[in-house]
Design an enzyme around this catalytic site. Structure first.
Site, PDB file in Angstrom:
ATOM      1  N   HIS A  63       0.834  -1.205   0.000  1.00 64.45           N
ATOM      2  CA  HIS A  63       0.000   0.000   0.000  1.00 64.45           C
ATOM      3  C   HIS A  63       0.871   1.258   0.000  1.00 64.45           C
ATOM      4  O   HIS A  63       0.618   2.205  -0.746  1.00 64.45           O
ATOM      5  CB  HIS A  63      -0.928  -0.025   1.215  1.00 64.45           C
ATOM      6  CG  HIS A  63      -1.873   1.122   1.278  1.00 64.45           C
ATOM      7  ND1 HIS A  63      -1.777   2.090   2.248  1.00 64.45           N
ATOM      8  CD2 HIS A  63      -2.937   1.456   0.498  1.00 64.45           C
ATOM      9  CE1 HIS A  63      -2.747   2.972   2.066  1.00 64.45           C
ATOM     10  NE2 HIS A  63      -3.464   2.610   1.012  1.00 64.45           N
ATOM     11  N   ASP A 105      -6.190   2.195  -1.867  1.00 60.79           N
ATOM     12  CA  ASP A 105      -6.879   1.883  -0.613  1.00 60.79           C
ATOM     13  C   ASP A 105      -7.751   0.638  -0.751  1.00 60.79           C
ATOM     14  O   ASP A 105      -7.799  -0.206   0.145  1.00 60.79           O
ATOM     15  CB  ASP A 105      -7.712   3.080  -0.158  1.00 60.79           C
ATOM     16  CG  ASP A 105      -6.859   4.253   0.316  1.00 60.79           C
ATOM     17  OD1 ASP A 105      -5.621   4.113   0.394  1.00 60.79           O
ATOM     18  OD2 ASP A 105      -7.437   5.316   0.610  1.00 60.79           O
TER      19      ASP A 105
END
EC number: 3.1.1.4
Length: 137
Positions: A63, A105
């Site tokens: 991420h 996300d």
């Protein structure tokens, strides 16, 4: 009690897409993002870097790498829109940069769900100095 205080401090000044990220993580995993992932491993949470301790921590590493590729907006502050349709995250943002943030996300939320089996409560509060040198993206 100390952990709750730390979590409260982390929440101060939170704005933008972090709120959307936390919502996505809850929708995908059923876990509160800040409480369960805010200090998890060597990559989840603010300012943490290191070799991932497990697959859950690797989700956070990937991420962070995804955020590094984003240009033209601030992934942690600029808000985007998404919807939850038929138990799936749908990024509905027209702005290309914000759409990319939403997709980053979404990917981490799904990754955390897919790796719930590797979640280890012992890694929930990992002190940064215990982490080994980080990998590059």
């Amino acid at each position: 009690m100390r952990t709750l205080w730390i979590m409260a401090v982390l929440l101060l000044g939170v704005e933008g897409s972090l709120v959307e990220l936390w919502k996505m993580v809850f929708q995908e995993t059923g876990k509160e993002a800040v409480k369960n992932y805010g200090l998890y491993g060597c990559n989840c949470g603010v300012g943490k870097r290191g070799k991932p301790v497990d697959a859950t921590d690797r989700c956070c590493f990937v991420h962070r790498c995804c955020y590094k590729k984003v240009t033209g907006c601030d992934p942690k502050k600029d808000r985007y829109s998404y919807s939850w349709e038929n138990k799936a995250i749908v990024c509905g943002e027209k702005n290309p940069c914000l759409k990319q943030v939403c997709e980053c996300d979404k990917a981490v939320a799904i990754c955390l769900r897919e790796n719930l089996g590797t979640y280890n409560k012992n890694h929930r509060v990992t002190v940064k100095f215990l982490c080994k040198a980080p990998e590059s993206c």
